[in-house]
Motif scaffolding. Structure first.
Motif, PDB file in Angstrom:
ATOM      1  N   LEU A   1      69.405 -37.227 -14.173  1.00  0.00           N
ATOM      2  CA  LEU A   1      69.205 -38.265 -15.191  1.00  0.00           C
ATOM      3  C   LEU A   1      67.803 -38.199 -15.773  1.00  0.00           C
ATOM      4  N   GLY A   2      66.828 -37.955 -14.937  1.00  0.00           N
ATOM      5  CA  GLY A   2      65.448 -37.868 -15.407  1.00  0.00           C
ATOM      6  C   GLY A   2      65.248 -36.720 -16.386  1.00  0.00           C
ATOM      7  N   LEU A   3      65.877 -35.584 -16.125  1.00  0.00           N
ATOM      8  CA  LEU A   3      65.751 -34.442 -17.039  1.00  0.00           C
ATOM      9  C   LEU A   3      66.307 -34.778 -18.423  1.00  0.00           C
ATOM     10  N   LEU A   4      67.487 -35.391 -18.462  1.00  0.00           N
ATOM     11  CA  LEU A   4      68.093 -35.705 -19.756  1.00  0.00           C
ATOM     12  C   LEU A   4      67.350 -36.845 -20.444  1.00  0.00           C
TER      13      LEU A   4
ATOM     14  N   ALA B   1      73.140 -38.397  -9.320  1.00  0.00           N
ATOM     15  CA  ALA B   1      72.527 -37.920 -10.570  1.00  0.00           C
ATOM     16  C   ALA B   1      71.124 -38.475 -10.757  1.00  0.00           C
ATOM     17  N   GLY B   2      70.877 -39.672 -10.246  1.00  0.00           N
ATOM     18  CA  GLY B   2      69.553 -40.279 -10.385  1.00  0.00           C
ATOM     19  C   GLY B   2      68.662 -40.085  -9.178  1.00  0.00           C
ATOM     20  N   ALA B   3      69.187 -39.460  -8.143  1.00  0.00           N
ATOM     21  CA  ALA B   3      68.411 -39.251  -6.923  1.00  0.00           C
ATOM     22  C   ALA B   3      67.639 -37.938  -6.997  1.00  0.00           C
ATOM     23  N   ALA B   4      66.465 -37.937  -6.399  1.00  0.00           N
ATOM     24  CA  ALA B   4      65.641 -36.731  -6.361  1.00  0.00           C
ATOM     25  C   ALA B   4      66.407 -35.606  -5.676  1.00  0.00           C
ATOM     26  N   GLY B   5      66.469 -34.452  -6.348  1.00  0.00           N
ATOM     27  CA  GLY B   5      67.161 -33.307  -5.784  1.00  0.00           C
ATOM     28  C   GLY B   5      66.232 -32.329  -5.103  1.00  0.00           C
TER      29      GLY B   5
ATOM     30  N   HIS C   1      67.003 -26.107 -14.708  1.00  0.00           N
ATOM     31  CA  HIS C   1      66.775 -27.042 -13.600  1.00  0.00           C
ATOM     32  C   HIS C   1      68.050 -27.834 -13.311  1.00  0.00           C
ATOM     33  N   ALA C   2      68.700 -28.297 -14.380  1.00  0.00           N
ATOM     34  CA  ALA C   2      69.919 -29.101 -14.222  1.00  0.00           C
ATOM     35  C   ALA C   2      71.031 -28.293 -13.555  1.00  0.00           C
TER      36      ALA C   2
ATOM     37  N   THR D   1      53.253 -41.856 -25.160  1.00  0.00           N
ATOM     38  CA  THR D   1      51.906 -41.941 -24.586  1.00  0.00           C
ATOM     39  C   THR D   1      51.862 -41.576 -23.113  1.00  0.00           C
ATOM     40  N   ASP D   2      53.012 -41.561 -22.453  1.00  0.00           N
ATOM     41  CA  ASP D   2      53.050 -41.263 -21.024  1.00  0.00           C
ATOM     42  C   ASP D   2      54.216 -40.318 -20.728  1.00  0.00           C
ATOM     43  N   TRP D   3      53.983 -39.020 -20.942  1.00  0.00           N
ATOM     44  CA  TRP D   3      55.048 -38.038 -20.751  1.00  0.00           C
ATOM     45  C   TRP D   3      55.606 -38.017 -19.333  1.00  0.00           C
ATOM     46  N   PRO D   4      54.781 -38.115 -18.279  1.00  0.00           N
ATOM     47  CA  PRO D   4      55.365 -38.091 -16.927  1.00  0.00           C
ATOM     48  C   PRO D   4      56.408 -39.189 -16.708  1.00  0.00           C
ATOM     49  N   SER D   5      56.225 -40.342 -17.335  1.00  0.00           N
ATOM     50  CA  SER D   5      57.182 -41.432 -17.134  1.00  0.00           C
ATOM     51  C   SER D   5      58.540 -41.136 -17.766  1.00  0.00           C
ATOM     52  N   THR D   6      58.586 -40.200 -18.704  1.00  0.00           N
ATOM     53  CA  THR D   6      59.853 -39.900 -19.363  1.00  0.00           C
ATOM     54  C   THR D   6      60.819 -39.157 -18.444  1.00  0.00           C
ATOM     55  N   PHE D   7      60.339 -38.694 -17.320  1.00  0.00           N
ATOM     56  CA  PHE D   7      61.200 -37.999 -16.362  1.00  0.00           C
ATOM     57  C   PHE D   7      61.945 -38.960 -15.434  1.00  0.00           C
ATOM     58  N   HIS D   8      61.826 -40.260 -15.694  1.00  0.00           N
ATOM     59  CA  HIS D   8      62.461 -41.258 -14.835  1.00  0.00           C
ATOM     60  C   HIS D   8      63.283 -42.219 -15.682  1.00  0.00           C
ATOM     61  N   ALA D   9      64.591 -42.148 -15.536  1.00  0.00           N
ATOM     62  CA  ALA D   9      65.458 -43.122 -16.191  1.00  0.00           C
ATOM     63  C   ALA D   9      65.305 -44.452 -15.453  1.00  0.00           C
ATOM     64  N   ALA D  10      65.621 -45.539 -16.129  1.00  0.00           N
ATOM     65  CA  ALA D  10      65.562 -46.852 -15.492  1.00  0.00           C
ATOM     66  C   ALA D  10      66.586 -46.925 -14.357  1.00  0.00           C
TER      67      ALA D  10
END
Length: 161
Positions: A56-59, A44-48, A147-148, A76-85
């Protein structure tokens, strides 16, 4: 291969514009949360796909979208929101998303006029109308739910909403 899940073809809505919009948004919210829920954790967290997009990044991203649109939180950084910790699991990401949806719905419950600005406080930035925010979230959530769908099918063959 996992058999397809039963699909409800149409969102349940009411008669007013607000009921229709919220019905479709809630349907899409439930669809994408269900698509992520139960997905195998590491996958779920791996690049598809080559862009790095993952379930996980999408959600995780949609959690930020909900909070920004309806709660006025600043991103302030929308691209970073596509990556869960890296330590975030499926259950944690889904729970945070559902919490954001619940908080957003509490705001929407107090909005009787779709043409009125959202009651959020973001100094120096005008609030969009409730109608605009609902439409934007339907579009954003629908796009990422699609996408999901593809990513989940690539992971374990699961299809449907």
């Amino acid at each position: 291969m996992t058999p397809p899940r039963r699909r409800r073809l149409l969102a349940r809505t009411g008669k007013s514009e607000a009921e229709v919009s919220r019905g479709f948004l809630d349907y899409l919210r439930g669809s994408i949360a269900a698509k992520v829920e139960g997905a195998p954790g590491p996958e779920a967290g791996a690049a598809g796909v080559p862009s790095g997009t993952n379930l996980l990044g999408l959600l995780h991203h949609l959690t930020f979208v909900e909070r920004a649109a309806f709660l006025g939180e600043r991103v302030t950084d929308w691209p970073s929101t596509f990556h869960a910790a890296p330590e975030d699991g499926v259950a944690e990401v889904v729970a945070r998303y559902r919490e954001a949806v619940e908080e957003a719905n509490a705001v929407l419950d107090g909005c009787a006029d779709l043409g009125a600005p959202l009651p959020r406080a973001q100094p120096g930035k005008p609030s969009p109308s409730v109608r605009w925010a609902l439409t934007h979230l339907i579009e954003e959530t629908g796009r990422h739910a699609g996408h999901a769908d593809i990513l989940r099918e690539l992971i374990d063959g699961s299809t449907g909403r």
